[in-house]
Design a protein around this motif. Structure first.
Motif, PDB file in Angstrom:
ATOM      1  N   SER A   1       0.830  -1.193   0.000  1.00  0.00           N
ATOM      2  CA  SER A   1       0.000   0.000   0.000  1.00  0.00           C
ATOM      3  C   SER A   1       0.867   1.247   0.000  1.00  0.00           C
ATOM      4  O   SER A   1       2.094   1.166   0.056  1.00  0.00           O
ATOM      5  CB  SER A   1      -0.893  -0.003   1.248  1.00  0.00           C
ATOM      6  OG  SER A   1      -0.093   0.112   2.412  1.00  0.00           O
ATOM      7  N   GLY A   2       0.185   2.378  -0.020  1.00  0.00           N
ATOM      8  CA  GLY A   2       0.900   3.621   0.229  1.00  0.00           C
ATOM      9  C   GLY A   2       1.439   3.571   1.650  1.00  0.00           C
ATOM     10  O   GLY A   2       0.936   2.815   2.489  1.00  0.00           O
ATOM     11  N   PHE A   3       2.448   4.334   1.923  1.00  0.00           N
ATOM     12  CA  PHE A   3       3.028   4.328   3.267  1.00  0.00           C
ATOM     13  C   PHE A   3       2.114   5.058   4.249  1.00  0.00           C
ATOM     14  O   PHE A   3       1.305   5.903   3.860  1.00  0.00           O
ATOM     15  CB  PHE A   3       4.419   4.962   3.241  1.00  0.00           C
ATOM     16  CG  PHE A   3       5.407   4.162   2.437  1.00  0.00           C
ATOM     17  CD1 PHE A   3       5.826   2.918   2.875  1.00  0.00           C
ATOM     18  CD2 PHE A   3       5.903   4.647   1.242  1.00  0.00           C
ATOM     19  CE1 PHE A   3       6.729   2.163   2.129  1.00  0.00           C
ATOM     20  CE2 PHE A   3       6.800   3.908   0.486  1.00  0.00           C
ATOM     21  CZ  PHE A   3       7.221   2.662   0.936  1.00  0.00           C
ATOM     22  N   ASP A   4       2.230   4.732   5.511  1.00  0.00           N
ATOM     23  CA  ASP A   4       1.408   5.350   6.551  1.00  0.00           C
ATOM     24  C   ASP A   4       1.982   6.707   6.949  1.00  0.00           C
ATOM     25  O   ASP A   4       2.491   6.897   8.063  1.00  0.00           O
ATOM     26  CB  ASP A   4       1.303   4.425   7.760  1.00  0.00           C
ATOM     27  CG  ASP A   4       0.487   3.174   7.455  1.00  0.00           C
ATOM     28  OD1 ASP A   4      -0.440   3.268   6.631  1.00  0.00           O
ATOM     29  OD2 ASP A   4       0.778   2.123   8.034  1.00  0.00           O
ATOM     30  N   ILE A   5       1.896   7.621   6.005  1.00  0.00           N
ATOM     31  CA  ILE A   5       2.381   8.985   6.190  1.00  0.00           C
ATOM     32  C   ILE A   5       1.386   9.932   5.524  1.00  0.00           C
ATOM     33  O   ILE A   5       0.550   9.476   4.741  1.00  0.00           O
ATOM     34  CB  ILE A   5       3.780   9.187   5.556  1.00  0.00           C
ATOM     35  CG1 ILE A   5       3.728   8.897   4.041  1.00  0.00           C
ATOM     36  CG2 ILE A   5       4.824   8.307   6.236  1.00  0.00           C
ATOM     37  CD1 ILE A   5       4.984   9.267   3.275  1.00  0.00           C
ATOM     38  N   PRO A   6       1.458  11.224   5.821  1.00  0.00           N
ATOM     39  CA  PRO A   6       0.624  12.153   5.045  1.00  0.00           C
ATOM     40  C   PRO A   6       0.982  12.037   3.567  1.00  0.00           C
ATOM     41  O   PRO A   6       2.137  11.795   3.203  1.00  0.00           O
ATOM     42  CB  PRO A   6       1.008  13.530   5.596  1.00  0.00           C
ATOM     43  CG  PRO A   6       1.530  13.248   6.965  1.00  0.00           C
ATOM     44  CD  PRO A   6       2.208  11.902   6.880  1.00  0.00           C
TER      45      PRO A   6
ATOM     46  N   PRO B   1       3.379  16.081  -5.105  1.00  0.00           N
ATOM     47  CA  PRO B   1       3.333  15.378  -6.392  1.00  0.00           C
ATOM     48  C   PRO B   1       4.685  14.843  -6.875  1.00  0.00           C
ATOM     49  O   PRO B   1       4.748  13.760  -7.456  1.00  0.00           O
ATOM     50  CB  PRO B   1       2.783  16.425  -7.354  1.00  0.00           C
ATOM     51  CG  PRO B   1       1.940  17.305  -6.491  1.00  0.00           C
ATOM     52  CD  PRO B   1       2.669  17.363  -5.164  1.00  0.00           C
ATOM     53  N   LYS B   2       5.764  15.569  -6.635  1.00  0.00           N
ATOM     54  CA  LYS B   2       7.073  15.104  -7.109  1.00  0.00           C
ATOM     55  C   LYS B   2       7.550  13.847  -6.377  1.00  0.00           C
ATOM     56  O   LYS B   2       8.421  13.140  -6.868  1.00  0.00           O
ATOM     57  CB  LYS B   2       8.120  16.213  -6.952  1.00  0.00           C
ATOM     58  CG  LYS B   2       7.928  17.342  -7.936  1.00  0.00           C
ATOM     59  CD  LYS B   2       9.024  18.366  -7.807  1.00  0.00           C
ATOM     60  CE  LYS B   2       8.827  19.476  -8.839  1.00  0.00           C
ATOM     61  NZ  LYS B   2       9.881  20.473  -8.775  1.00  0.00           N
ATOM     62  N   LEU B   3       6.988  13.577  -5.204  1.00  0.00           N
ATOM     63  CA  LEU B   3       7.393  12.414  -4.412  1.00  0.00           C
ATOM     64  C   LEU B   3       6.366  11.280  -4.442  1.00  0.00           C
ATOM     65  O   LEU B   3       6.587  10.227  -3.858  1.00  0.00           O
ATOM     66  CB  LEU B   3       7.642  12.831  -2.965  1.00  0.00           C
ATOM     67  CG  LEU B   3       8.736  13.876  -2.764  1.00  0.00           C
ATOM     68  CD1 LEU B   3       8.787  14.313  -1.311  1.00  0.00           C
ATOM     69  CD2 LEU B   3      10.074  13.338  -3.225  1.00  0.00           C
ATOM     70  N   GLU B   4       5.256  11.511  -5.141  1.00  0.00           N
ATOM     71  CA  GLU B   4       4.168  10.545  -5.144  1.00  0.00           C
ATOM     72  C   GLU B   4       4.606   9.165  -5.604  1.00  0.00           C
ATOM     73  O   GLU B   4       4.210   8.146  -5.039  1.00  0.00           O
ATOM     74  CB  GLU B   4       3.048  11.070  -6.046  1.00  0.00           C
ATOM     75  CG  GLU B   4       1.818  10.191  -6.056  1.00  0.00           C
ATOM     76  CD  GLU B   4       0.739  10.751  -6.956  1.00  0.00           C
ATOM     77  OE1 GLU B   4      -0.401  10.810  -6.497  1.00  0.00           O
ATOM     78  OE2 GLU B   4       1.044  11.116  -8.112  1.00  0.00           O
ATOM     79  N   ARG B   5       5.454   9.077  -6.615  1.00  0.00           N
ATOM     80  CA  ARG B   5       5.887   7.781  -7.147  1.00  0.00           C
ATOM     81  C   ARG B   5       6.629   6.950  -6.099  1.00  0.00           C
ATOM     82  O   ARG B   5       6.640   5.722  -6.162  1.00  0.00           O
ATOM     83  CB  ARG B   5       6.744   7.961  -8.388  1.00  0.00           C
ATOM     84  CG  ARG B   5       8.061   8.654  -8.124  1.00  0.00           C
ATOM     85  CD  ARG B   5       8.916   8.820  -9.390  1.00  0.00           C
ATOM     86  NE  ARG B   5      10.036   9.668  -9.146  1.00  0.00           N
ATOM     87  CZ  ARG B   5      11.093   9.347  -8.398  1.00  0.00           C
ATOM     88  NH1 ARG B   5      11.162   8.168  -7.845  1.00  0.00           N
ATOM     89  NH2 ARG B   5      12.082  10.199  -8.208  1.00  0.00           N
ATOM     90  N   LEU B   6       7.240   7.598  -5.120  1.00  0.00           N
ATOM     91  CA  LEU B   6       7.935   6.877  -4.055  1.00  0.00           C
ATOM     92  C   LEU B   6       6.956   6.334  -3.011  1.00  0.00           C
ATOM     93  O   LEU B   6       7.266   5.401  -2.293  1.00  0.00           O
ATOM     94  CB  LEU B   6       8.956   7.792  -3.387  1.00  0.00           C
ATOM     95  CG  LEU B   6      10.038   8.347  -4.310  1.00  0.00           C
ATOM     96  CD1 LEU B   6      10.878   9.382  -3.578  1.00  0.00           C
ATOM     97  CD2 LEU B   6      10.894   7.235  -4.871  1.00  0.00           C
ATOM     98  N   HIS B   7       5.801   6.951  -2.942  1.00  0.00           N
ATOM     99  CA  HIS B   7       4.780   6.608  -1.947  1.00  0.00           C
ATOM    100  C   HIS B   7       3.880   5.455  -2.419  1.00  0.00           C
ATOM    101  O   HIS B   7       3.478   4.615  -1.627  1.00  0.00           O
ATOM    102  CB  HIS B   7       3.930   7.860  -1.663  1.00  0.00           C
ATOM    103  CG  HIS B   7       2.730   7.625  -0.824  1.00  0.00           C
ATOM    104  ND1 HIS B   7       2.804   7.404   0.527  1.00  0.00           N
ATOM    105  CD2 HIS B   7       1.416   7.594  -1.138  1.00  0.00           C
ATOM    106  CE1 HIS B   7       1.579   7.247   1.008  1.00  0.00           C
ATOM    107  NE2 HIS B   7       0.725   7.366   0.016  1.00  0.00           N
ATOM    108  N   LEU B   8       3.574   5.443  -3.696  1.00  0.00           N
ATOM    109  CA  LEU B   8       2.603   4.488  -4.226  1.00  0.00           C
ATOM    110  C   LEU B   8       3.226   3.098  -4.417  1.00  0.00           C
ATOM    111  O   LEU B   8       4.428   2.963  -4.605  1.00  0.00           O
ATOM    112  CB  LEU B   8       2.069   4.998  -5.568  1.00  0.00           C
ATOM    113  CG  LEU B   8       1.290   6.303  -5.490  1.00  0.00           C
ATOM    114  CD1 LEU B   8       0.924   6.780  -6.890  1.00  0.00           C
ATOM    115  CD2 LEU B   8       0.051   6.154  -4.632  1.00  0.00           C
TER     116      LEU B   8
END
Length: 137
Positions: free
Chosen positions: A94-99, A103-110
């Protein structure tokens, strides 16, 4: 996508990640089934549970954070309904449990193919326990 070794359950934009991951896993010798949930409510229990009973392993992918999300509900349903058919714990990517990031960092989160393949590797293919998450006293 039919498969015999494990089931990936995904919905929305995560379906494309699931399909790419299944193709990449095939190169590593794993035949992964992908279930595309077209809706969350009503939930297609019959299709998901039949697949997991067949494969014995399950990974749930969602873009939202992992804590208390739809993926957690799906994992709980699979665990409750398929417990005696499972060869490994139900895993979630999943996405990480963070806020939610900028947008520039979204690919690292998903969720990504690499993160899904890491979960595929954790599905206890050799029947030994995965102790990476064990809490020791």
């Amino acid at each position: 996508r039919p498969g015999r070794d494990a089931t990936i359950v995904a919905y929305g934009p995560s379906v494309s990640v699931a399909l790419e991951s299944a193709e990449a896993a095939a190169a590593e010798g794993h035949d992964i089934e992908v279930i595309d949930l077209r809706s969350i409510v009503p939930f297609d229990d019959e299709t998901v549970m039949a697949s997991v009973r067949k494969t014995g392993r399950c990974i749930v992918i969602q873009e939202a954070q992992g804590f208390a999300g739809v993926g957690a509900e799906i994992a709980a349903r699979v665990q409750e309904r398929c417990f005696h058919h499972l060869h490994a714990p139900v895993l979630r990517v999943s996405g990480f449990d963070i806020p939610y990031p900028a947008p520039k960092l979204e690919r690292l989160h998903l969720p990504s193919v690499d993160r899904v393949l890491d979960s595929v590797d954790r599905l206890q293919w050799n029947d030994s326990a995965d102790t990476r998450w064990a809490v020791t006293a």
